[in-house]
Design an enzyme around this catalytic site. Sequence first.
Site, PDB file in Angstrom:
ATOM      1  N   LYS A  40      16.468 -16.440  12.915  1.00 25.35           N
ATOM      2  CA  LYS A  40      16.603 -16.128  11.485  1.00 25.35           C
ATOM      3  C   LYS A  40      18.065 -15.900  11.122  1.00 25.35           C
ATOM      4  O   LYS A  40      18.554 -16.375  10.088  1.00 25.35           O
ATOM      5  CB  LYS A  40      15.778 -14.889  11.139  1.00 25.35           C
ATOM      6  CG  LYS A  40      14.278 -15.168  11.155  1.00 25.35           C
ATOM      7  CD  LYS A  40      13.500 -13.876  10.991  1.00 25.35           C
ATOM      8  CE  LYS A  40      11.998 -14.139  10.962  1.00 25.35           C
ATOM      9  NZ  LYS A  40      11.241 -12.899  10.964  1.00 25.35           N
TER      10      LYS A  40
ATOM     11  N   SER B  80       6.629 -10.650   8.195  1.00 24.55           N
ATOM     12  CA  SER B  80       8.062 -10.385   8.118  1.00 24.55           C
ATOM     13  C   SER B  80       8.656 -10.618   6.736  1.00 24.55           C
ATOM     14  O   SER B  80       9.811 -10.298   6.486  1.00 24.55           O
ATOM     15  CB  SER B  80       8.813 -11.212   9.156  1.00 24.55           C
ATOM     16  OG  SER B  80       8.867 -12.548   8.752  1.00 24.55           O
TER      17      SER B  80
END
Length: 817
Positions: free
Chosen positions: A737, A694
């Site tokens: 996140k 990611s």
Amino acid sequence: MAEAKDADVVSPEAAEPKVEAVPGEVPVLPTRGAVIYPYLVVPLFVGRPRSIKALETTMKNGRRIALVAQRNITVDDPGPDDLYQVGTLGEVVQTLPLPDGTIRVMIEGSERVRISGYVHSDPFLKARIQHLVEVEQPGIETEALVRNVVAQFERLINLGKNLPADALESARRITDAGRLADLIAYYAQIPVEVKQQVLEAANQRVRLEILANVLNREIEILEVERKISSRVKQELEDSQKEFYLREKMKAIQQELGERDDRTGEMEELRTRIKEAEMPEEVEERALKELDRLERMPPASPEVVVVRTYLDWLIAMPWNKRSEEKLDIRAAERILNEDHYGLKKVKERVLEFLAVRKLAKDIKGPILCFMGPPGVGKTSIGRSIARATGRKFVRISLGGMRDEGEIRGHRRTYVGALPGRIVQGLKTASTRNPVFMMDEVDKIGVDFRGDPASALLEVLDPEQNNAFSDHYLEVPLDLSEVMFITTGNLLDPVPPALKDRMEVIEFPGYIEDEKVKIAQLFLIPKQLKNHGLEPKQLRFTESGLRTIIREYTREAGVRNLEREIASICRKVAKGIAQEKVKAARLTGKSVRNYLGQGRFRYGMAEKEDEVGVATGLGWTEFGGDILFVEVTLMKGRGNLVLTGHLGDVMQESGKAAFSYARSRAADLAIDEDFYRRTDVHIHVPAGQIPKDGPSAGITMATTLVSALTRRPVRRNVAMTGEVTLRGKVLPVGGVKEKVLAAHRAGIKTVILPQENKRDLEEIPSHVQEDLTFSFVETMDEVLSLALHERPRREAAAKAAPSERGAARPVAQPPSSVH
Ligand code: ADP
């Protein structure tokens, strides 16, 4: 009355016994229940008047008398008709009058006789007799019969027939077949009729045959009898033996002076076993062990082992349970009382309880709470216990080495103990507690042997009513236990386990929620713990926010609670030392208590920089921001990746590099840059392992920034996987996140287009604070994140060294994804 010629009364084989006249007529002595044979000296008791008369006469006239058995022993004063017709002529050897008027006589039999008629019956019986000539029939057959009969006789004696000790000896010594048959017939306990048949058989072999038959039967009967009695006896004996041994042991112990203590202790154990209400087979087992214990010498090392085992058995909540409450409304009230927020979680928990209430018999899935530390998983578990009236126990699965820690070790191992499940149940002391198992996501890692299977058995409603612990060795019913597992990340949980569980996610808190939780729960709790009055220590909201921003960086409130506790401690100390009376914690005064702030709040960088971009990572402690730095150096196109990066992340870096090279022309980069340049990508902090794809777009962005000298906007953070051709692919952990970006004061978050649906899970006020940009290609990322134009200045100094400092120092996560 039979005459001598009536030979048909003799046994069939002796169809034609020879008779000879014997001199004279003799008195007859009827014998009751006995048949007397020739050549035997036998004692008789004579008491009937006619018999006494006969005896007296005999004594005067040559001592000879005929002994004839009575057909029916119940007849007291038998006449001629009551007697058999064959008897034995005998000689009185000795008489001994006894005080009661009876006479004991010793008579020696001499020969077989047949009564041919009676002379008179009074005052005693007197008969004419004939000699019955014996027929010898030697030969192998007779020999065999002799051996057989002796052997049978011996067998009878062995089978326990009470016979005179010397009978067998005599039988062995006799060589004459006929006399042997007589001897055995006399001693053997066989019916009188048969004895009489033996007497009447003039042929010796016939006698042996009769005997062989009857003895055989006797033996069979005896054997069956013995079998039956030995079975009965065995049963009797076992219990008698035990009783006997126990008594004996008591006696021995008493002798040794150790009785009181030990017996008392054993009795107490016995009572406790009885009171533990174990299932039958378990109790049996326990009592058996107790017996073993009692028999052991007190100093034996085994004593402790067995005692400990019994203690464990007794400690299990076999039949103790808390009365379960299933009032959903009350449960809701309790959950709200104990927790701020967590709306979704509470809803799911209440649904779960409602289903249980409705379908009590249906064994529902196991609840699994997933989320970063300090977000209230344990605390919700406790509330469930409180709401349902159950006890609460908690074990950790993390760091377990082998199956034995769940299932226990066999008692054969020194120091063996039951597994954690059993230990937990002991603590709970009820069979229906709420049983929380932390760190399910950690078992896959450390477990040796078969990780899932033991746990699966525990959690499987089909199997867990007979869970077997290696130590206890008896099945344990876990079906009433309400298991709840917890963990930080769902991914590492073995799929088979995942299947069993109903996962409820705990997302982590945003700042406002933390403030509320602190005000409503943490501060009152800590004040109380430290013996402070609310008025002695007040926290202003700005004070709280400062603690949250500068002293913690976490998804939950664990560190926040710790910092609050530490302030309480200091204030309490000050008050105790009478240095202060009360304290007020403001944004400014926090530093006085907690020292310099540990984290920088706000944007990561003060200025927009070249060669450094902000990514978003996801750890088991929740989301976090991370930085990617790129430095270019003279070289030959080497790519160096550092910062403790896992394989996937390294590959992701290489992909970013290849992307940059392939797009060089479009991005106004010198296409041959790699011929002269080495590229170093670094992701601080270096000691924390990081992995996953990611960070792909962050690495690509940083690289392009370094190569083009276009600065990266500092208030932008991003996450997404990049392909070689510049496509942006979706990633996991978006919610965490985004929350981390929010915590860090980021304004714009770049996310892959396909992650758009994850936005639903993000609290609306967080969404309001942030701008989201959903992208499909790297080009979009670059135009959002980079300034249009390159920075002017000449030097290419990226990677300021202090950037890595912005990391939590208290608990480094084990990996960043
Ligand atoms: P976890 O088990 O998820 O690691 P805990 O349940 O131990 O977290 O929570 C840590 C502390 O924070 C506990 O004192 C708990 O009571 C408190 N806490 C967490 N979430 C909340 C909440 N929503 N409301 C009130 N207190 C909370």
